[in-house]
Each structure stands twice: as structure tokens, then as C-alpha cells.
Design a protein around this motif. Sequence first.
Motif, PDB file in Angstrom:
ATOM      1  N   GLN A 181       0.853  -1.189   0.000  1.00 23.76           N
ATOM      2  CA  GLN A 181       0.000   0.000   0.000  1.00 23.76           C
ATOM      3  C   GLN A 181       0.885   1.234   0.000  1.00 23.76           C
ATOM      4  O   GLN A 181       1.478   1.597   1.002  1.00 23.76           O
ATOM      5  CB  GLN A 181      -0.952   0.005   1.211  1.00 23.76           C
ATOM      6  CG  GLN A 181      -1.962   1.134   1.121  1.00 23.76           C
ATOM      7  CD  GLN A 181      -2.899   1.210   2.320  1.00 23.76           C
ATOM      8  OE1 GLN A 181      -3.049   0.248   3.055  1.00 23.76           O
ATOM      9  NE2 GLN A 181      -3.516   2.346   2.510  1.00 23.76           N
ATOM     10  N   ASP A 182       0.961   1.873  -1.147  1.00 29.47           N
ATOM     11  CA  ASP A 182       1.879   2.996  -1.298  1.00 29.47           C
ATOM     12  C   ASP A 182       1.349   4.264  -0.659  1.00 29.47           C
ATOM     13  O   ASP A 182       2.112   5.155  -0.331  1.00 29.47           O
ATOM     14  CB  ASP A 182       2.110   3.281  -2.786  1.00 29.47           C
ATOM     15  CG  ASP A 182       2.831   2.142  -3.464  1.00 29.47           C
ATOM     16  OD1 ASP A 182       3.348   1.280  -2.735  1.00 29.47           O
ATOM     17  OD2 ASP A 182       2.873   2.105  -4.694  1.00 29.47           O
ATOM     18  N   HIS A 183       0.053   4.354  -0.554  1.00 33.58           N
ATOM     19  CA  HIS A 183      -0.511   5.633  -0.175  1.00 33.58           C
ATOM     20  C   HIS A 183      -1.230   5.511   1.150  1.00 33.58           C
ATOM     21  O   HIS A 183      -2.079   4.659   1.323  1.00 33.58           O
ATOM     22  CB  HIS A 183      -1.471   6.105  -1.269  1.00 33.58           C
ATOM     23  CG  HIS A 183      -1.618   7.583  -1.287  1.00 33.58           C
ATOM     24  ND1 HIS A 183      -0.682   8.413  -1.862  1.00 33.58           N
ATOM     25  CD2 HIS A 183      -2.570   8.380  -0.775  1.00 33.58           C
ATOM     26  CE1 HIS A 183      -1.059   9.668  -1.706  1.00 33.58           C
ATOM     27  NE2 HIS A 183      -2.201   9.675  -1.060  1.00 33.58           N
TER      28      HIS A 183
ATOM     29  N   SER B 267      -2.758   8.209   2.886  1.00 31.32           N
ATOM     30  CA  SER B 267      -3.724   9.255   3.212  1.00 31.32           C
ATOM     31  C   SER B 267      -5.091   8.918   2.643  1.00 31.32           C
ATOM     32  O   SER B 267      -5.215   8.240   1.629  1.00 31.32           O
ATOM     33  CB  SER B 267      -3.240  10.575   2.620  1.00 31.32           C
ATOM     34  OG  SER B 267      -4.306  11.482   2.533  1.00 31.32           O
TER      35      SER B 267
END
Lengths: 798, 481
Positions: free
Chosen positions: A502-504, A506
Amino acid sequence: MILSLDADFLCTGASGVRYSRAFASRRRLEGESSPLNRLYAVESDATNTGSRADHRLPMKASEIEAFARAVASRVGVGGVGAANAPQAAQHWIDPLVRDLQASKGKSLVIAGDGQPAIVHALAHAMNDVLGNVGATVTYTQTAEVQPMDQRAALKQLVDDMNADKVALLVAMGGNPVYSAPVDLKFSDAMQRVAMRVHLGLYEDETAAFSHWHVTETHYLEAWSDVRADDGTVTIIQPLIAPLYDGKSAHEVMAALSGAEKPGYDLVRAYWMSPGAASGTGTIAAPPRAPAPTPAPAGNAPASAPPPRPGAVAAPAAAAPSAASATPQFDRQWHQWLHDGVVPNTAFAPKTVAIRAAFASQVTPRGAAQGLEAVFRPDPTIHDGRFTNNAWLQELPKSLTKLTWDNAALISPGTADRLRLISGDVVELKQGGRTLRIPVWLAPGQAPDTLTLHLGYGRTRAGRAGNNTGFNVNALRTFDAQDILQGVELNKTGETYQLACTQDHWSLEGRNLVRVATKTQYDADPKFAEKMEEGEARKPLTMYWQPYPYTGYAWGMTIDQNVCTGCNSCVVACVAENNVPVVGKPQVMNGREMHWLRVDRYYTGDIENPGTYHQPMPCQQCENASCEVVCPVAATSHSDEGLNDMVYNRCVGTRYCSNNCPYKVRRFNFLLYQDWDTQSLWPMRNPDVTVRSRGVMEKCTYCVQRISQARIAAKLEDRQIRDGDILTACQAACPTDAIVFGNINDPGSQVAKLKSSPRNYALLAELNNRPRTTYLALVRNPNIELEPPQAATDGEGRG
Amino acid sequence: MTKPQLPLQAPPDAGSAAAARETLLSRTPDVIAPGHTFGSVTDKISGIVLTHRTPIGWFMGFAIAFMFLMILNITIVKLLFTGIGIWGNNIPVGWAFDIINFVWWIGIGHAGTLISAILLLFRQQWRTSINRFAEAMTLFAVACAAMFPLLHTGRPWLAAYWLFPYPNTMQLWPQFRSPLIWDVFAVSTYFTVSLLFWFTGLIPDLATLRDSAQAKWAQRIFGVLSLGWRGSAQHWQRYETIYLLLAGLSTPLVLSVHTVVSFDFAVSEIPGWHATFFPPYFVAGAIYSGFAMVMTLAVPMRAAFHLEDLITMRHIHNMTKIMLATGMIVAYAYVNEAFYAWYSGSLYEQFMFTNRATGPYGPFYWMLIAINACMIQLFWFRKVRDNVVLLFILSLLVNVGMWLERFVIIVVSLHRDFLPSSWDMYEPTVWDFGMFTGTIGLFLSLFFLFVRLLPAISIFEVRTLVPAAKVKTTSGTEHLL
């Protein structure tokens, strides 16, 4: 009210499941309402427990003692002295102490496994003065037969070996060559022993230094027995004959004492012996083995070891033979096996007292400067015992979402100061020892604290586990097995690719996770619905009459209020549905195959963020975006509302995945299934198709279990009852966050939960009408620490 | 180039309006250079196939193109045996180079159909010098394009026939609501009609080649291909009818094929795809990129085979103007995308646009804006339109820009959609480039073979443009023979 002092009691340790369940029981808002509990977590690294805390304070591990002393002295533990809490925690002390004192007898202070003895003593003392002992805290004898300081015992063994006092070393399980503190130089000492035997599941590092390696049976292959943390005994029954002619620890022990017998006879004979199951819980210590056996040799890093097979049963010599079983015992034995537990074997509560001036016997630890490292068992592969388990290697770690590797976790602020970004390889130095490891930015990590997860960097773990990650034992000395201070960090300029799923982090201001405080919830229970994007609309349809689901209508709810993000559901799904392991390069390319993922989002201050877990299976939309775009009707709708996937028909255009707003579909880009390795054949669930290359797949709501229940119900000429079907994720969930059932049956649990005011559908504005819905999160903050806000709107938005 | 001369003499008594028209037309270059006769046109065009020595440049160009064709072969073999995992596609970016290339190629094909069908119906005579090779370009581009919908699937050996509605014992039909099925029909129809149209147009010329060929085998082959054409009045009558009918069939295809292709995106619900203005936007983009490709091919072909007097500056100018017009429509669509993102009031749409402009793939977006919205403004200038070398470079850039446009639409929309948790990046692999450059190799190989083996310019139609073909009627208007 719970105060956790660097304790990840929900997810680490032998009793995590039990504690999670207990914790969740006071986090539900449906049914008979009980006041929500409140969790304060002070911790050095970001844990699942901290993510569920109503108030969380990142604090260096070495400062927690001072914090504990400060709180203890305020709640009335004598002899602690006027301790100063760390600066950052000053504003916490007053509200926390007031809260603790207000909930006397209903509170609980827990100290983490990695914290020194003094913190544990302070926690016990606080529980004592708060009147929790007997209410929320029970003391019993330990589950170990011979409690001992295992770390000291290991050191003693090394000393003995170095002094040539050991002629025969039998290592029963464990892998001390890999996991023993580096300064003990275990392998050097071991090589002085004339005869070295290793019993283990794997031919591991210790086996490499042994003359003989005995294949151990897996616990699913052998008869054994074990105690739960309350002392209740269960007889472990094998599910399969040993695949590799292994021997259990009982059998090896019996053989060493000259009376070789099958494990079944050994276990049964022990429980036939008088007093064994009398319910008193007092069990005679078994005679020592002929040679020093470091039973859990160094393999239990931070936590007290879970009761191990072999800890209870005595060698056959001590018990009468199985032949003399009375019919009465036979009945009793079968009853135990049937029930799964031996009744009345829980330990009786014990009264213990803490030494009066304990706190003054230990000099308070001064404020430590510089970086410190904490050693923690890895969230997936623990201390290395599961390194070769590819399911766990590929399981994204709850918070970092890393797979296949460990990294030095560092807070974003500290990383910023040291000019590091995720993936930078650093050299850690302490006491002349060095470790090269990449760093990974972990929001919520305490400042100046590096978390080093054990279990990686193994050289002889096996096909899946070899050469994954970095062996942090290189820095872990006998005196610093949990906390290592004075770590020097140097940038190497190199980078290392870590596989993160999971790169993100926010939420990007999207209302995907909906959160309110208890006060807000009380004022407006339907807050989640009101956070809907756009205006409230009537469900759109282009048909005169929407499809009437007259029979079963399967649906699911996921209660975010009790989900701890523990990942059990993900592994359960992998096991149930023959989900393949794809390996690190494929994960890096975004091709992990998990049908169910747990999304993790951060909100607020990145140094101490709000952390949310959101399990994400296929949402089984009624108006499914995937179905209309498939050119060959390989994904189509069942009359029970399931979004079915027909693997045979799929040609693999991936259009369905592109059009899925939840991106829960997974594609076999390559042949991910291992067709050739024979040992994997029996691993697979025969009720679930093993998918081949070029085919799309996704969560089916465990359609095979639905079919089984349907067949069972038909045979009995009845409807499927609520609770007949447990999806794999639901069955594995320790907190019952996942509930599945027939939403057409108003009496079903899932239908009741869907009528909860907290119920909301993700991305409802797209008119997909997902059958999986979420129950919004309600936090229970202390208003002294977090003044109530007017609107709920600000919450849950990144 | 000789001074342009008015091919159509205006009647002397036409007055000042005619004089003004003359002045205007005198600035417009000829459709073909003066001095040509029926014989010279025939010799010039058929000579490339039959008598002239093949230029060394042809061999070099074909060798390079063939090398890339071999790369395509290797890639396809690897793809079929290993799986599409050799590409960079992932979840969430399920489509990437495969569908970008598909849309790009099919778009390029559109210019050929437009030139041959629509311009025929509108009686634009200038089309005759370029329609043959533009049609060939269409065919080859569609062949390249058609490879991707099949090969991008996980199991092409099944997709190859499951996507067609064939009767079967399981009574299982394709899922007709899926735009991919519409694609199958659109592309296969397009290819079939284009092939027929192209071949029908070739028949009289094949007969010419049959009659001029010296070698026995060439006579045989052209003889078979020309289907017994003898040039009788009845043949011509039937030819004109069928050609007009096919032109009528092809005309809606120019609009419908790329409309259907745009539905692949417009019908979905992904921000950046889900947009109602996609059909006109895509059709304009297709014609725009198609004319750029015609330009890319015409400029070197014209120089290599000395066809300046058949493919004149008039053609170059007209193609540039069409590129300018369609390019402006495309630029208008870009403005619309931004406007709709804002006007929708949807968080996701707005994010989609910000992400395009400022996200990790932002530079690609700005490159495509620079090319497709800014650079094409150069086409307003006559000096630019006169500079063939510059136009060649600009047309190459337009093709790059249109490729980037599809990259931005497909990859950049997919890589960050609704749930931030599923956001990921896409990186192409060497095999992605192998497939892409390989299809360019296939396209160019076919094109090199085409210009060498078939009349690249329609002989009999160009013959109608020479002055001898004009007759003056008593009413003073002119008719083609």
C-alpha cells in the motif's frame, strides 16, 4: 479503562486472540449496550494495539519507565519516588491518573514484553493499588512446568559448552544458532560439544551445526498436549499422518530415555497417570532429559514463550503403560478429545504480593540520548520460526504493509532530521557490531527509535525464507535483547527495494473511513450516513423493477470498531481459497493475489496519526461494475446476489478489474500456482478451484461454504440457518468484526447489524449497492485530552 | 517546383468573382504537377513496381523494419508461453501499453478511411494521389491494432473465438453489454470493409500492372488479382457503383469505430474514463493522428520515389490543415476535461485532473498539451506548411503526442482511482517496448512491401486529373471523363 505501557497485547504474544476478543467485547455498540472501554497506549513503535487506542503517545522505550514511575507515584504506589515523566507526556499524566482513579477495579495496566522488569513491577503495583487484582487481573501459576529465567539458562548452557562440560547437546526445536544473542557466540560454543543433535521442522542454521538432524513432526502431525494461558489443557490431535516420517518431541524424549513409543501412547499414558487431570493443575515436574536441553532455546525473544509441546507430558517411563487403560478412562479420554479441552484444568487464582520497596531497588534509568533500537518479533513471521512460511512472508505487515522483508522502522520526523527516506540503506553501529538495513518510514513510531524486527536474514530457512530481509540479531546482545541504546546510524548512500502493498497512506479527504467520537455518536448515531459524498439520492435504476432477491441474499458487515487490523482474515482467506503466493518481485509490481486486504490509513499528525484498518474483500455489489464490462460473461450475478466468477469462462481482459472501484480483483498475470511441488498438493482446499494463468479471481464470499451449507440444509429439508455459514475470514476473526449471513432474514445477525445507524456502504454514491457494508468507527476519547469537536465532518478525512 | 498553374480554366466571362477565385487558387498548389499525360502517370507509378531498380534505401528501410517485426515475433512467442505478466501491467493498472497501442493504431487507421471514403463522397480530387497508400496504411494499422485486443487477454487462445457470437451447445453467448464486444464488431467490420475498399480500388490498377508486366509470374499474379478486369464500360459501371457503395459503408465507420473504442472508457466508471464527450474527442484525435501518420509516410515516400509531382504541396497543405482542425478539436476536449472535472463537483473527478497535471506522471500530461494544443498552432503559418522536413518532424511529434494522450487517459486514470489504498505505479518492461516497437516494425514492413509490390498511388484515378481528362461541356462546367 486500559493503560498499555509499550504492550501490543492485542496482536503479539500467546494470548493476543483472547485479549482481542475481550477488548472487542467492550467496543460494540449494538446489542446490549455496555459503556465503551477506553484504551491509552504509550508505545515506542506503532502497533495494532496503538492503532486502536483512544489516546496514543509515542515514547522512546527507555523513557517508558520514567513515565510508568510518574503515573505509579500519582496513583499511589509507594516508594516510587518523585519521578518526572518525559516532557512530551506531561499533559497526559493528570487526565490519565484521574481516569485511572475514577475507574478503580475496572481498569488495567499492562506492561509490554519488551519492557524491563521494573516496568512490569510498576504495572502490577498499579493494578494492585487500583483494586484491579481479582477484578481485571488474575494471577496464576505459569503454564511452564519448570519456570526459569530462560535467558540465563541459555547463557549457562553456553558457558557450560565453552567449559567443555557438555558432551551431548540435544536441541529440541528452536534455532539458537540463528536466534541466540550474538555476543553469546552460540555456534562457536556449540562446536565444542562432541555430539550435537537437532530436532526441528527444518534443517535450519542449528541443524547445520549438528551432527544429527531429526525431522520433527508438525503439530498437525503429532499427538501432544498444551495449556491455554489460563491453564486449561487441550490434547493436540494430529490431522494427518506425518508426511516425512517425523518424530515428535515426546517420541524423541522417550527414545532418549530408552523407551521408544508412539506419541499417542505417550500422551495418553501421561494423562492416565493419577493426578494428571485431577483439575488441581499441579503437575509433577518431568525428570530432566539426560543432557541439558535448551527447551525453548533462545527462540522466545520478547514474550514469555507460549506453552510448547512437550512442556507438560512426561516421558513414558513416568507413567503407566497405555495397555492398562480402564474403560472409564477410555470414555473420559474420548470425551476430552471430542470437547477439545480437559475440563477443570484451569489454574486456580493465586495470591501474590509485590515486594514493598521494589521500586527503589532499581535505579531509575536516566534519559538516554541518541538513537535507540527496539527488537520486536516480526508481525508476520514472529522470531524466525515462520520464516519459511510463504503465506506469512507475503502477508503485508499490519502497519507498514511490507512483505518479504524487514526494515529499520523510523519515525518520519527522525528520518527527516537524518535526511533519510524509505529504502535508504543505513549502517547501524553499536558496541563494535554493525548491521546494514534499509529504513522504512513508519508514522507513529517514537522519535529516535528504530524498530528492528526479528526473524529475517536467515540463510537456511528453506525455499521461501532464505535470504529474505536482514538479520537484526547481528546487533542483539545478551544485555540488550529488547532495547539497544546508543545506536549510531550512518547513511550508506545505497538503496534497497522493499515490497510494500500500500503505497498511499492518506485518505485524500475521502469519506472512506467514517469516524466519530462517542459524544458525537450519542448526539447523532447516523453520522456515517450523513458523511455520504454528494447529496442523498434515490437509488438509480434503469429497470422498471429492480431485481427482487426473494431467496437468500448474502451480505456481510465489517465492524471497524472491533477490527484490530490483525491480518488473521487475510491468512484465513489465503488458506481457504488456494490463493497463490507470488513472491517479492511480483508484489513490488502490484500483483499480490490476496482476495482480502486490510487497508490502512493514517490521519492527522504523521508523527502520531490516527490509524485506521479497513478490511477490503470483494464488496459483492448488486449493481456490479465488473459484470457489465466482461465481454464473455465470466463474472455474473447469482440470484442470491453473489458476484460470481466463472474461471473456466474468463479470458482475462482485466476490464472488470479496471472498472472495479474497490480494486479487489486479482489477476493471474503469470502462472502463480505451483503445480509441481507435491507437498503443496494436499495443502490446497479441494472445494476451491486452483486458478491458472491468465484468469481473474476475487473473493467469492466463500461460495464453497455456502454450497456446503445448502447441501446440508437440503438433506435435512430446511432452510440454511443463520450461522450455518462462516466465511473463512469471519471464522478466523478474533473479534467477530466480520459477520456474514442472509440479509433477507430479519433475524440474522448480519441483517441486524445492517440496520445499525453506524452501517454505511463504501463509495455508495457510485450506486454500486455493495452487499458488504462497514460499521463506522466510534472512538471513546477522554474529553480532557481531546475536547469535543462540533462536527463529525473533520474526522476520517485525510 | 515549377510555378503553380491553374489546372481548371475559369470561363473568360465569369467576371470579378472568378478573378478573385483565380487569385485565391493561384496561391493553392496544384493537385498534380503540370505536364503529365495518361502515359506518363501510368509509367511513373507502375514503374516503381515493375521496371525501376529498387532503391538501396528501400532495402535498408525494409531490413530495419523487418528486424523490429522479428522483435514482435519474439515478444509474442514469449507472451504466449509465459503470460502477460512479462509486461508491466498490474492491479490497479490492468491496461497499459497493450490498450494504448491498440487505440493509437486504430486511431491512425482513421485517416485512410477518411481520405478514401469521405473525401470521395465530397468529390475532393486531391485525395486521389494519396488515398491508395492511406488506405493501405489503414489496413496495416488496423492489423497492428487488432493484435492487441487479442494478445492483451490472459488466455488469447480462448479469447480468439469466445469473443465472437458463434452457436454452441452450451448456448453461451458473449456478454453484449460489454464495450469490448462492441470493439470486436467495430474492429472486425472496419478491417473487412477497409480491405474490400482497398482491394476494389486496386483492381483496375492491378489490371494495368498485369498488362505491363514483363515477367511471366508477375503477369500471372497480377492476372489472378485483377479478377479478369478488361476495362469494359460495364466493368467501369459496376466498379463505380461498388466503389461508391463501399465508400458509403466506410463513411459511418470513420465515426463509429473510434466512437466504440472510446466507449471502452466512457462506459466505465473510472474518473478520467467516465466522460460523455469521449466519442467526438476520440474521433477527432483519430483523424488528427491518422493524418499525422499519412504525413509521416508521404514525405519520405514522395522523396524516395520522386513523386513530388503527384503528391504535391497541395496535398501537404490540405493534410496540415486537417491536422490543425482536428487537433484544435482535441485541444478543446482537453479544456473540456478540465472543465468537467471542476463542474462535476465530484471529489474523484477533481482529483483525477489534479493528478494528471501534478501527479507522478504529470510531465507526460504537459508534454501532450505542449504537442497537441500548443505545437500544432504552428500549422497556421504558411511557412511551416511549406517546409516539408519540418512537417515530417512535427507529424512524428503529433504521433508521440497522441500516444501520450492515450497513456494519460489509460494509465494515469487507472493508477489512482477511488480508494487511495489501491493506488500504485505502472512501469513498462522491455517486453512492453518490444510489443510496441514490434508493431511499428510490422506496420513498416508491410508498408515497404506495399510500396514495392503494388501501385502506391492510384494510377487510373490520377489519370483522371491530367488535363487531357478534362472535357468542357457547353454549359461551361467541367466534368471528369
